[in-house]
Scaffold this active site. Structure first.
Site, mmCIF file in Angstrom:
data_model
loop_
_atom_site.group_PDB
_atom_site.id
_atom_site.type_symbol
_atom_site.label_atom_id
_atom_site.label_comp_id
_atom_site.label_asym_id
_atom_site.label_seq_id
_atom_site.Cartn_x
_atom_site.Cartn_y
_atom_site.Cartn_z
ATOM 1 N N ASP A 62 -3.277 8.474 7.704
ATOM 2 C CA ASP A 62 -4.208 7.594 8.398
ATOM 3 C C ASP A 62 -3.430 6.765 9.416
ATOM 4 O OD1 ASP A 62 -2.967 5.550 6.971
ATOM 5 O OD2 ASP A 62 -4.641 5.214 5.594
ATOM 6 N N HIS A 120 -0.340 5.161 7.134
ATOM 7 C CA HIS A 120 0.312 5.754 5.970
ATOM 8 C C HIS A 120 0.627 7.233 6.180
ATOM 9 C CE1 HIS A 120 -2.185 2.347 4.481
ATOM 10 N NE2 HIS A 120 -1.040 2.055 3.875
ATOM 11 N N SER A 128 0.807 -1.225 0.000
ATOM 12 C CA SER A 128 0.000 0.000 0.000
ATOM 13 C C SER A 128 0.837 1.271 0.000
ATOM 14 C CB SER A 128 -0.945 0.013 1.204
ATOM 15 O OG SER A 128 -0.219 -0.019 2.418
#
Length: 392
Positions: free
Chosen positions: A353, A356, A63
């Site tokens: 978040d 990240h 991610s």
């Protein structure tokens, strides 16, 4: 046990099946085309009339560099909704786990290339892929079963198979010599491994933490990643950027989970990242010596990230431990689900978040990977040095 960021999605009805433990090795380890508009990415190439510094950029990972792969998968690990992407060029979600750009976006521009489309988000023609492809998938790890509790993802091994398919298509279209030259001159960016801790080791899948100490687990991961680098080399990949793990012990989720009182990082988690990076840097040095015509650099994201955290005021960040978007203490309980959960200004936050970083942090890390602008984090050279060296 809490399922990390997905509590709010009511996963209590989903049972978690124990996954088979991977077989650990016993060998000791010493210390010309227009880019299509894909996944919300702008289709315009850099405005400079000078040729790109590399013909293409190929991305493999998780991610941290997913540009939209998971938009096409049945998974909870998706960033296809606002406020993700709100500060991106299009101000729309693209599948990137950030408020804006991810590191490979900044590096593509440095190389004179357009943003790289996700493998599942382009039409599959050579024209779509000639400037590179992003195979990265959120939830992926070095271990095949890592992240399985989140739903579908494209594993590390599957991503390399997808690249193999791309290479075969290049060969059929432009001939073997031209395809080999394109691949050997292109940059390959590999960012993977953190999910093997978040979604495997720290969740104690298959009782792994009781069977293997962190150091032995780190050796296994580094050895596995090293073998995959050799596999890429055998496919004529010659220029690789391998990134280490970030200081995940400073992520808002673990500050919440471990009850950090004043935003102190969870050192036992960070120690594992430091150890992995130490072993992986040695592996890259060993591979560089073994594969004489390969250029492989290791970029220690932990070093670069900790420089930002420790010197946050110099970089313009005044919120260092709380995420811009999330819920709970440090906004680390579960993931960013709606625009109402997000702060107004992400540019002064380190974390977007629960796991990240923000676009602003990604920009700094990309600067460091490119030329060490803020602090040195790549060895034995920066990406710019690699590109210039090969151009001579």
């Amino acid at each position: 046990m809490v399922y990390l960021m997905f509590i709010a999605l009511s996963l209590s009805s989903i049972s978690r099946t124990a996954l088979p433990l991977p077989q650990f090795q016993d060998d000791p380890i010493p210390i010309l085309y227009q880019q299509q508009n894909i996944s919300g990415s702008p289709s315009t190439a850099p405005s400079s009339s000078s040729p790109p510094l590399a013909p293409a950029l190929f991305v493999i990972g998780d991610s941290s560099v997913d540009s939209g792969t998971n938009n096409f998968l049945g998974t909870f690990a998706r960033a296809d909704h606002l406020p993700y992407g709100r500060d991106f060029d299009t101000h729309q979600p693209t599948g990137r786990f950030s408020n804006g750009r991810i590191p490979v976006d900044f590096l593509a521009l440095r190389l004179g290339l357009p943003y790289v489309p996700s493998y599942l988000g382009q039409k599959g023609t050579v024209e779509d892929m000639i400037h590179g492809v992003n195979y990265a998938s959120a939830g992926a790890g070095i271990i095949v079963s890592t992240g399985s509790e989140l739903g579908q993802h494209i594993s590390f091994t599957q991503q390399i198979q997808q690249f193999t398919d791309t290479l075969q298509q290049f060969i059929l279209t432009m001939g073997e010599d031209a395809a080999t030259t394109l691949i050997s001159d292109s940059i390959f960016y590999i960012s993977i491994g953190i999910n093997d801790y978040i979604h495997y080791y720290l969740l104690n899948v298959s009782n792994v933490t009781n069977l293997y100490l962190p150091w032995r687990f780190n050796h296994f991961l580094a050895s596995s990643l090293s073998q995959q680098i050799k596999n890429l080399y055998n496919l004529n990949v010659r220029k690789m950027v391998v990134t280490g793990l970030a200081p995940i012990g400073c992520a808002p989720h673990y500050l919440w989970q471990y009850g950090s009182q004043n935003g102190e990082c969870v050192e036992q988690i960070n120690d594992m990242a430091v150890e992995f990076n130490f072993v992986m840097r040695y592996m890259v040095e060993k591979l560089s010596a073994e594969l004489s015509d390969a250029n492989i650099i290791f970029c220690d994201v932990f070093e670069g990230s900790m420089d930002i955290i420790k010197n946050h005021e110099r970089y313009g960040f005044n919120v260092t431990s709380e995420a811009c978007c999330g819920f709970g203490k440090y906004k680390g309980w579960f993931m960013c689900l709606s625009p109402e959960m997000a702060c107004n200004n992400a540019s002064n936050h380190i974390w977007w978040d629960q796991f990240h970083p923000t676009d602003a942090v990604n920009a700094i890390l990309a600067d460091n990977i490119w030329n060490g602008q803020h602090t040195k984090m790549c060895y034995p050279m920066n990406l710019e040095d690699m590109v210039i060296q090969n151009a001579k």
